[in-house]
Design an enzyme around this catalytic site. Sequence first.
Site, PDB file in Angstrom:
ATOM      1  N   HIS A 175      38.516  34.494  32.002  1.00 34.08           N
ATOM      2  CA  HIS A 175      37.418  35.225  32.405  1.00 34.08           C
ATOM      3  C   HIS A 175      36.507  35.892  31.286  1.00 34.08           C
ATOM      4  CE1 HIS A 175      34.945  36.900  35.771  1.00 34.08           C
ATOM      5  NE2 HIS A 175      35.421  38.078  35.247  1.00 34.08           N
ATOM      6  N   GLN A 218      29.516  38.103  41.114  1.00 33.32           N
ATOM      7  CA  GLN A 218      29.802  36.543  40.740  1.00 33.32           C
ATOM      8  C   GLN A 218      30.092  36.091  42.114  1.00 33.32           C
ATOM      9  OE1 GLN A 218      32.252  35.515  37.469  1.00 33.32           O
ATOM     10  NE2 GLN A 218      32.375  33.437  38.203  1.00 33.32           N
ATOM     11  N   ASP A 250      31.507  43.408  35.062  1.00 27.48           N
ATOM     12  CA  ASP A 250      32.272  42.084  35.477  1.00 27.48           C
ATOM     13  C   ASP A 250      31.953  41.876  36.975  1.00 27.48           C
ATOM     14  OD1 ASP A 250      34.186  40.442  36.077  1.00 27.48           O
ATOM     15  OD2 ASP A 250      35.832  41.673  35.618  1.00 27.48           O
ATOM     16  N   CYS A 268      31.491  32.668  35.080  1.00 25.62           N
ATOM     17  CA  CYS A 268      31.609  33.982  34.631  1.00 25.62           C
ATOM     18  C   CYS A 268      30.738  34.044  33.279  1.00 25.62           C
ATOM     19  CB  CYS A 268      33.032  34.417  34.340  1.00 25.62           C
ATOM     20  SG  CYS A 268      34.068  33.406  33.358  1.00 25.62           S
TER      21      CYS A 268
END
Length: 241
Positions: free
Chosen positions: A169, A89, A185, A95
């Site tokens: 997040h 990211q 993630d 996110c």
Amino acid sequence: MVNAFVPLESNPEVLTRLGTSIGLDPDLAFHDVYSLDDPDLLSFIPRPALALMLVFPISESYEKYRQEQDKDRSPYEAALDDDVIWLKQTISNACGTYALLHSTLNGPAFNHVLKGSLLDTFHNDLPALSTKERVTYIENSRSLETAHAAVAQDGDTAAPDASEDINLHFIAFVKSDSGKLYEMDGRRLGPIELTTLGPDDDVLSPAATVFVKQFMDREAQATRTSSYMSFSLVALAPALD
């Protein structure tokens, strides 16, 4: 290329609209998960659950945990034959969209992606790209930016500005086609292999949800409270209608 998105709300309807707008078949939808232990509450979620998206606070305790866990890891280098497609990211406050991409591009969820759609194009193009090339590819996707912007103002609360510093997040948990459970993630150094699930296990099976509970328990221990109100969990699963 945009440097920041308006943050998405952890709202199943918003996430479903975004997913379907970029190619997810309407036979799947996102559903709120209100308990990981109560059989009655879990029974409201159609099974199998193909991915989970967890929203949690970026707290001091989490950052300490993340840095400690990552200190001996090397940055992930993507390869064509990888078990999952992972994306680093680089777009601020995006996110939720990265977690949605991780949820829909991997494992059995991709069997519910429409041919010729944006998700299908991503799935065709991304595996051959390096980690750095994937960053540029996603940053330059005007179609993804437009799809995100179309739903970012939706939800039950007023959307913050794209420039705001948000301390919540999104991450995803997915079961790959090989049966492995991954934490996905974009802020980490790469996909994190957690365990191998049984053939009849989905991401809401106890063998998978134990890893979700670790996030909640770690924060509860740090704050000395049993409240999980700062967490939100949705499951990608068959639609109800």
